[in-house]
Design a protein around this motif. Structure first.
Motif, mmCIF file in Angstrom:
data_model
loop_
_atom_site.group_PDB
_atom_site.id
_atom_site.type_symbol
_atom_site.label_atom_id
_atom_site.label_comp_id
_atom_site.label_asym_id
_atom_site.label_seq_id
_atom_site.Cartn_x
_atom_site.Cartn_y
_atom_site.Cartn_z
ATOM 1 N N LEU A 106 60.551 55.035 54.403
ATOM 2 C CA LEU A 106 59.557 56.015 53.984
ATOM 3 C C LEU A 106 60.080 57.410 54.305
ATOM 4 O O LEU A 106 60.564 57.663 55.409
ATOM 5 C CB LEU A 106 58.236 55.778 54.719
ATOM 6 N N HIS A 107 59.979 58.299 53.341
ATOM 7 C CA HIS A 107 60.437 59.670 53.522
ATOM 8 C C HIS A 107 59.245 60.615 53.471
ATOM 9 O O HIS A 107 58.361 60.465 52.630
ATOM 10 C CB HIS A 107 61.424 60.056 52.416
ATOM 11 N N GLY A 108 59.224 61.573 54.366
ATOM 12 C CA GLY A 108 58.179 62.589 54.324
ATOM 13 C C GLY A 108 56.932 62.220 55.102
ATOM 14 O O GLY A 108 56.942 61.352 55.971
ATOM 15 N N LEU A 109 55.841 62.892 54.765
ATOM 16 C CA LEU A 109 54.577 62.717 55.484
ATOM 17 C C LEU A 109 54.061 61.284 55.369
ATOM 18 O O LEU A 109 54.308 60.604 54.383
ATOM 19 C CB LEU A 109 53.526 63.677 54.923
ATOM 20 N N TYR A 110 53.323 60.867 56.391
ATOM 21 C CA TYR A 110 52.690 59.539 56.452
ATOM 22 C C TYR A 110 53.726 58.409 56.374
ATOM 23 O O TYR A 110 53.481 57.367 55.776
ATOM 24 C CB TYR A 110 51.634 59.375 55.346
ATOM 25 N N GLY A 111 54.878 58.649 56.983
ATOM 26 C CA GLY A 111 55.908 57.616 56.974
ATOM 27 C C GLY A 111 57.093 57.967 57.852
ATOM 28 O O GLY A 111 57.527 57.174 58.681
ATOM 29 N N GLU A 112 57.585 59.193 57.678
ATOM 30 C CA GLU A 112 58.742 59.658 58.458
ATOM 31 C C GLU A 112 58.294 60.561 59.606
ATOM 32 O O GLU A 112 59.118 61.063 60.352
ATOM 33 C CB GLU A 112 59.692 60.424 57.524
#
Length: 355
Positions: A106-112
């Motif tokens: 997951l890349h970015g918000l709510y994951g990274e």
């Protein structure tokens, strides 16, 4: 004994599509003699879906065909819950599948950014990559800068702007212009793949760029432009991280924005570019230092500029779940060091269990 691995992809961030591409690369490279792979996609609306086949990711059909799923936060189960259909219906018989490890691609918000990592900590399920603290700090460009400031590592001069401050946009412009000269780059503090990033050569473009960045985050970073070569270094490891060689980005646009990264075939990556004497080794050592300072674990990609005229290195940013697409620098840098994608994934999963 085969390990059951959940590959988590998609997500609610602006990097949803990149995550889907990365998940395909990671899944294809996994050794099926070692791993049972379960695919779980997160839609842009935040729904978790069990995906039965890799092809459904590539063609996007998983969004309609997937069955509702969830990672149980109950540490006693360490399991994936899969529902009979797309909707959660009262009285439905739920399948419980034991999970050994999660690979959150997951890349970015709510994951990274530490959110998914927190869920997996609650569930006591091993997972690939950085923990809650390092993920959260590294995702946030402003807080990363605060850490790197303490290390006395050079980075671009910057001004912090809050979304609410834009109600008095003339005051913000005056503050930025007092601290920085044009051109400048405007970035959301929390966003990846250059989403919401723009360059401003004058006051009008600065205002437009800050409004764009404010669509992605409530905190905005305005940075002095560094003229130089864009280079990246991959990190792998835990307590004693190891740096790869250095790669260079040759952007086919004014800067390496989302479109230049993923949609413009003229953009190129160069592995082991020719750099002035000592620069490559300094980049490698500095990348390791920054990774350790944010309490990194597993993997990250650290990005720098080599400034034109001085050949000084200038820190840009750190990504704790770098792209794994077919054109992504992170796996290419390790392949150049003799580590195939399948072996790299083995190492990352082994480290998840070590932690």
């Amino acid at each position: 004994m085969k390990k059951t691995v959940v590959v988590l992809f998609g997500g609610q961030s602006s990097e949803h599509e990149v995550s889907c591409m990365s998940a395909c690369t990671v899944t294809e490279a996994m050794n099926r003699e070692k791993y049972n792979v379960l695919l779980v996609g997160i839609t842009k609306e935040g729904h978790w879906l069990y995906v039965s086949h890799l092809n459904h990711i590539a063609d996007g059909s998983w969004i309609k065909s997937g069955r509702r799923a969830a990672i149980s936060p109950d540490a006693g189960t360490r399991s994936l819950l899969v529902f009979p259909g797309r909707e959660v219906e009262e009285g439905a018989v739920v399948s419980t599948i034991a999970v050994d490890v999660v690979f959150p691609v997951l890349h970015g918000l709510y994951g990274e950014d530490g959110t998914v990592q927190g869920l997996l900590e609650l569930a006591k399920i091993p997972y690939v990559g950085c923990g809650v603290l390092s993920s959260a700090i590294s995702m946030d460009k402003l807080y990363t800068k605060f850490v790197v400031d303490r290390l006395k590592i050079r980075q671009a001069p910057y001004v912090k702007v809050g979304r609410q401050e834009l109600r008095d946009v003339s005051g913000v412009v005056a503050r930025v212009e007092e601290a920085l000269s044009y051109p400048v780059f405007i970035k959301p503090s929390n966003a990846g793949s250059s989403r919401g990033v723009s360059r401003a050569n004058n006051r009008e473009e600065l205002v437009r760029g800050m409004k764009l960045a404010a669509e992605h985050d409530r905190r905005i970073l305005v940075e002095k432009m560094i003229v130089g070569r864009e280079v990246e270094c991959a990190i792998l490891g835990g307590e004693k991280p190891e740096a790869s060689g250095v790669g260079e980005i040759l952007a086919a646009a004014e800067f390496y924005d989302y479109d230049a990264k993923y949609n413009n075939a003229e953009s190129k990556t160069v592995i082991s570019p020719e750099l002035p004497e000592g620069v490559t080794e300094k980049i490698r050592r500095t990348a390791e230092q920054i990774f350790s300072s944010v309490d990194g674990f597993g993997l990250a990609r650290v990005d720098f500029f080599v400034e034109e005229g001085t050949n000084e290195i200038v820190f840009n940013e750190i990504n704790t779940m770098p792209g794994f697409t077919s054109i992504s620098m992170y796996p290419m840098l390790w392949e150049a060091r003799g580590l195939k994608k399948s072996e790299l994934i083995d190492r990352l999963i082994e480290m998840a269990f070590e932690r």
